[in-house]
Design an enzyme around this catalytic site. Structure first.
Site, PDB file in Angstrom:
ATOM      1  N   PRO A  10       0.780  -1.223   0.000  1.00  0.00           N
ATOM      2  CA  PRO A  10       0.000   0.000   0.000  1.00  0.00           C
ATOM      3  C   PRO A  10       0.823   1.290   0.000  1.00  0.00           C
ATOM      4  CG  PRO A  10      -0.164  -1.134   2.108  1.00  0.00           C
ATOM      5  CD  PRO A  10       0.490  -2.078   1.151  1.00  0.00           C
ATOM      6  N   ASN A  11       0.356   2.219  -0.805  1.00  0.00           N
ATOM      7  CA  ASN A  11       0.895   3.586  -0.901  1.00  0.00           C
ATOM      8  C   ASN A  11       2.234   3.677  -1.646  1.00  0.00           C
ATOM      9  OD1 ASN A  11      -1.278   4.736   0.670  1.00  0.00           O
ATOM     10  ND2 ASN A  11      -0.367   3.704   2.412  1.00  0.00           N
ATOM     11  N   ARG A  18       4.965  10.963  -2.570  1.00  0.00           N
ATOM     12  CA  ARG A  18       4.528  10.680  -1.204  1.00  0.00           C
ATOM     13  C   ARG A  18       5.647  10.994  -0.203  1.00  0.00           C
ATOM     14  NH1 ARG A  18       4.615   4.629   1.356  1.00  0.00           N
ATOM     15  NH2 ARG A  18       3.706   5.189   3.369  1.00  0.00           N
ATOM     16  N   TYR A  23      10.675   9.300   1.809  1.00  0.00           N
ATOM     17  CA  TYR A  23      10.813   8.245   0.797  1.00  0.00           C
ATOM     18  C   TYR A  23      11.523   8.692  -0.480  1.00  0.00           C
ATOM     19  CZ  TYR A  23       7.545   5.937   3.924  1.00  0.00           C
ATOM     20  OH  TYR A  23       6.955   5.381   5.037  1.00  0.00           O
ATOM     21  N   ASN A  74       8.221  -5.305  -0.448  1.00  0.00           N
ATOM     22  CA  ASN A  74       8.040  -4.177   0.449  1.00  0.00           C
ATOM     23  C   ASN A  74       6.547  -4.124   0.720  1.00  0.00           C
ATOM     24  OD1 ASN A  74       7.739  -1.792   1.803  1.00  0.00           O
ATOM     25  ND2 ASN A  74       8.998  -0.569   0.407  1.00  0.00           N
ATOM     26  N   ALA A  77       2.876  -0.594   5.048  1.00  0.00           N
ATOM     27  CA  ALA A  77       2.385  -0.658   6.432  1.00  0.00           C
ATOM     28  C   ALA A  77       1.857  -2.041   6.817  1.00  0.00           C
ATOM     29  CB  ALA A  77       1.299   0.393   6.642  1.00  0.00           C
ATOM     30  N   HIS A  80       3.746  -4.263   9.330  1.00  0.00           N
ATOM     31  CA  HIS A  80       3.629  -4.140  10.786  1.00  0.00           C
ATOM     32  C   HIS A  80       2.315  -4.695  11.334  1.00  0.00           C
ATOM     33  CE1 HIS A  80       6.833  -1.472   9.703  1.00  0.00           C
ATOM     34  NE2 HIS A  80       6.009  -0.632   9.101  1.00  0.00           N
ATOM     35  N   ASP A  87       1.457 -15.228   6.664  1.00  0.00           N
ATOM     36  CA  ASP A  87       1.050 -16.623   6.439  1.00  0.00           C
ATOM     37  C   ASP A  87       1.108 -16.979   4.954  1.00  0.00           C
ATOM     38  OD1 ASP A  87       0.657 -17.120   9.103  1.00  0.00           O
ATOM     39  OD2 ASP A  87      -1.526 -17.009   9.028  1.00  0.00           O
ATOM     40  N   GLU A  98      12.927  -9.107   2.310  1.00  0.00           N
ATOM     41  CA  GLU A  98      12.107  -7.960   2.730  1.00  0.00           C
ATOM     42  C   GLU A  98      12.877  -6.663   2.486  1.00  0.00           C
ATOM     43  OE1 GLU A  98      11.258  -8.091   6.893  1.00  0.00           O
ATOM     44  OE2 GLU A  98      10.021  -6.282   6.852  1.00  0.00           O
ATOM     45  N   HIS A 100      12.676  -2.254   2.744  1.00  0.00           N
ATOM     46  CA  HIS A 100      12.030  -0.990   3.101  1.00  0.00           C
ATOM     47  C   HIS A 100      12.930   0.146   2.662  1.00  0.00           C
ATOM     48  CE1 HIS A 100       8.972  -3.032   5.367  1.00  0.00           C
ATOM     49  NE2 HIS A 100       9.926  -3.791   5.865  1.00  0.00           N
ATOM     50  N   LEU A 101      12.321   1.166   2.132  1.00  0.00           N
ATOM     51  CA  LEU A 101      13.097   2.341   1.725  1.00  0.00           C
ATOM     52  C   LEU A 101      13.684   3.031   2.951  1.00  0.00           C
ATOM     53  CD1 LEU A 101      10.326   3.333  -0.709  1.00  0.00           C
ATOM     54  CD2 LEU A 101      12.695   3.138  -1.476  1.00  0.00           C
ATOM     55  N   SER A 102      12.851   3.196   3.963  1.00  0.00           N
ATOM     56  CA  SER A 102      13.291   3.887   5.180  1.00  0.00           C
ATOM     57  C   SER A 102      13.812   2.874   6.193  1.00  0.00           C
ATOM     58  CB  SER A 102      12.108   4.667   5.779  1.00  0.00           C
ATOM     59  OG  SER A 102      11.080   3.769   6.177  1.00  0.00           O
ATOM     60  N   ARG A 107      12.492   4.575  13.172  1.00  0.00           N
ATOM     61  CA  ARG A 107      11.290   5.407  13.116  1.00  0.00           C
ATOM     62  C   ARG A 107      10.379   5.088  14.314  1.00  0.00           C
ATOM     63  NH1 ARG A 107       8.818   5.159   7.297  1.00  0.00           N
ATOM     64  NH2 ARG A 107       7.670   6.961   8.133  1.00  0.00           N
ATOM     65  N   ARG A 111       6.604   0.831  13.895  1.00  0.00           N
ATOM     66  CA  ARG A 111       7.227   0.326  12.665  1.00  0.00           C
ATOM     67  C   ARG A 111       8.363  -0.654  12.952  1.00  0.00           C
ATOM     68  NH1 ARG A 111       5.063   3.777   8.603  1.00  0.00           N
ATOM     69  NH2 ARG A 111       4.638   5.820   9.464  1.00  0.00           N
TER      70      ARG A 111
HETATM   71  C1  DQA Z   1       7.969   1.347   4.193  1.00  0.00           C
HETATM   72  C2  DQA Z   1       7.971   1.557   5.721  1.00  0.00           C
HETATM   73  C3  DQA Z   1       6.566   1.343   6.293  1.00  0.00           C
HETATM   74  O1  DQA Z   1       6.590   1.568   7.691  1.00  0.00           O
HETATM   75  C4  DQA Z   1       5.587   2.296   5.667  1.00  0.00           C
HETATM   76  O2  DQA Z   1       4.300   2.042   6.147  1.00  0.00           O
HETATM   77  C5  DQA Z   1       5.630   2.260   4.180  1.00  0.00           C
HETATM   78  C6  DQA Z   1       6.929   2.212   3.520  1.00  0.00           C
HETATM   79  C7  DQA Z   1       9.333   1.691   3.588  1.00  0.00           C
HETATM   80  O3  DQA Z   1       9.562   1.280   2.446  1.00  0.00           O
HETATM   81  O4  DQA Z   1      10.151   2.371   4.211  1.00  0.00           O
HETATM   82  O5  DQA Z   1       4.604   2.335   3.520  1.00  0.00           O
HETATM   83  O6  DQA Z   1       7.709  -0.024   3.936  1.00  0.00           O
END
Ligand code: DQA
Length: 156
Positions: A10-11, A18, A23, A74, A77, A80, A87, A98, A100-102, A107, A111
């Site tokens: 998502p997002n 964004r 990011y 990735n 959210a 978390h 599953d 896995e 994550h950009l951040s 944080r 998270r």
């Molecule tokens: C994220 C980190 C997540 O906590 C956040 O909800 C995202 C992006 C990252 O790529 O840093 O949507 O997965």
């Protein structure tokens, strides 16, 4: 040829616009184009999937079974919160990397927990778009080692 599925949750379709202070300005299309080039150089082929919906992500993970050799994810959210996604990943018996950009560990407290990490070979966080390249290198290296040794365990 190795086949790897790259899943974004998502997002992440809004990358580039964004919260650029968190990011960055690179879009998901930019990341995917860059990864496609790197994959070609590594003799791998990639498929991409992005959805804002948990069910659609789960369906895409299920569909990877018998089709792809590894999953880079990735989960945004859902990382978390989603036991269902965890599953699904555990059910398809494919190595999971896995991304994550951040740096999720630097944080907010909520998270810090990743359900994905429980079923992943490893996690890459905090390197921005470079993280996807590192994940691809890790996946290719892992799959090549597995092919060479006939094992399914993590790289040693
Ligand atoms: C994220 C980190 C997540 O906590 C956040 O909800 C995202 C992006 C990252 O790529 O840093 O949507 O997965």
């Amino acid at each position: 040829m190795l086949s790897i599925l790259v899943v974004n949750g998502p997002n992440l379709n809004l990358l580039g616009s964004r919260q650029p202070e968190v990011y960055g300005h690179v879009t998901l299309a930019d990341i995917e184009a860059d990864l496609t080039e790197l994959a070609a150089a590594r003799g791998a082929s990639l498929a991409f999937f992005q959805s804002n919906g948990e069910g659609a992500l789960i369906d895409a993970i299920h569909a990877a079974r018998g089709v792809h050799d590894a999953i880079i994810i990735n989960a945004g959210a859902y990382t978390h919160s989603s036991i269902a996604l965890m599953d699904a990943l555990a059910s398809v018996d494919l190595p999971v990397i896995e991304v994550h950009l951040s740096n999720i560990h630097a944080r907010e407290e909520f998270r810090h927990r990743s359900y994905i990490a429980r079923v992943a070979v490893g996690q890459i966080a905090g390197f921005g778009p470079l993280g996807y390249r590192l994940a691809l290198e890790a996946a290719v290296d892992l799959l090549q080692r597995q092919a060479a040794t006939g094992t399914k365990g993590p790289a040693s």
